[in-house]
Scaffold this active site. Structure first.
Site, short mmCIF file in Angstrom:
data_model
loop_
_atom_site.label_atom_id
_atom_site.label_comp_id
_atom_site.label_asym_id
_atom_site.label_seq_id
_atom_site.Cartn_x
_atom_site.Cartn_y
_atom_site.Cartn_z
N HIS A 8 48.43 19.04 81.71
CA HIS A 8 49.46 19.78 82.44
C HIS A 8 50.88 19.32 82.07
O HIS A 8 51.83 20.05 82.28
CB HIS A 8 49.22 19.75 83.95
CG HIS A 8 49.59 18.48 84.64
ND1 HIS A 8 48.67 17.50 84.94
CD2 HIS A 8 50.78 18.02 85.11
CE1 HIS A 8 49.27 16.51 85.57
NE2 HIS A 8 50.56 16.80 85.68
N ASP A 40 42.01 17.71 82.30
CA ASP A 40 43.46 17.54 82.32
C ASP A 40 43.91 16.40 81.40
O ASP A 40 44.84 15.68 81.68
CB ASP A 40 43.98 17.32 83.74
CG ASP A 40 45.50 17.51 83.84
OD1 ASP A 40 46.06 18.22 82.97
OD2 ASP A 40 46.12 16.94 84.75
N SER A 118 52.61 11.59 86.05
CA SER A 118 51.49 12.19 85.32
C SER A 118 51.51 11.77 83.87
O SER A 118 52.55 11.76 83.22
CB SER A 118 51.57 13.72 85.39
OG SER A 118 51.31 14.16 86.69
#
Length: 192
Positions: A8, A40, A118
């Site tokens: 992402h 992911d 992230s």
């Protein structure tokens, strides 16, 4: 110069549109090696010398209650480290990965993880990488006490497939697994 991050984080990027800045201020343009939306995970690559490397642990290195540090660039703050403990392992079924075949098997931590963490690492205090920060559980979109990282064993397997084949090789058997509710249990004659 392979770098593991979250899918992402780079989703929608142009093939040569990712800029990587190292702690020593060197900047590179990264090439996308592969992306996997089901976990992911994504792998990018830079051409460079003298790159630092992370020591990859195993699932055996992850213990509930152990202290960990989350590394990232939350809210635009470069090179931030937060500390907390591993609150749970094997956390899933939360719908964080919106793909119906998405794999959710997270390390839960109370180390502060915010937007920008992230793709950063979750490390033991001795510097062993045990996960890649990926999500938070929050009603506001900011830290509310629960952060999630993809365990290093999944990261390693997916990253090696992306590096070697450009995609993740998976077998499908056409079975869906779900929790048994009270109606299912009664219908199958199972005890409560």
């Amino acid at each position: 110069g392979y770098i593991v991050t979250n899918n992402h984080v780079i989703r929608g990027a142009k093939p040569d549109g990712i800029k990587v800045t190292l702690n020593d201020k060197r900047e590179f343009t990264a090439k996308i090696i592969g992306q996997d939306s089901l976990t992911d995970i994504a792998v990018i690559k830079i051409e460079a010398k003298d790159l630092p490397t992370a020591y990859l642990g195993t699932a055996d290195d992850i213990k509930i209650g152990q202290w960990v540090i989350a590394v990232g660039n939350p809210l635009g703050l470069r090179s931030t480290i937060t500390a907390g403990i591993v609150s749970a392992v094997g956390r899933g079924g939360m719908g964080l990965n919106r793909d119906p075949f998405g794999i959710e098997n997270y390390i839960q931590t109370d180390a502060a993880i915010n937007p920008g963490n992230s793709g950063g690492g979750l490390f033991t205090l001795d510097g062993t990488l045990i996960g890649i920060n990926t999500a938070i559980a929050s009603g506001t979109g900011f830290y509310a006490g629960y952060g999630f990282a993809i365990p290093v064993d999944i990261v390693r397997t997916v990253a090696l497939d992306l590096i070697n084949y450009g995609k993740v090789n998976r077998a499908y058997i056409g079975v869906t697994i779900r929790a048994v509710d009270e109606t299912d249990a009664k219908g199958a004659g199972l005890p409560k």
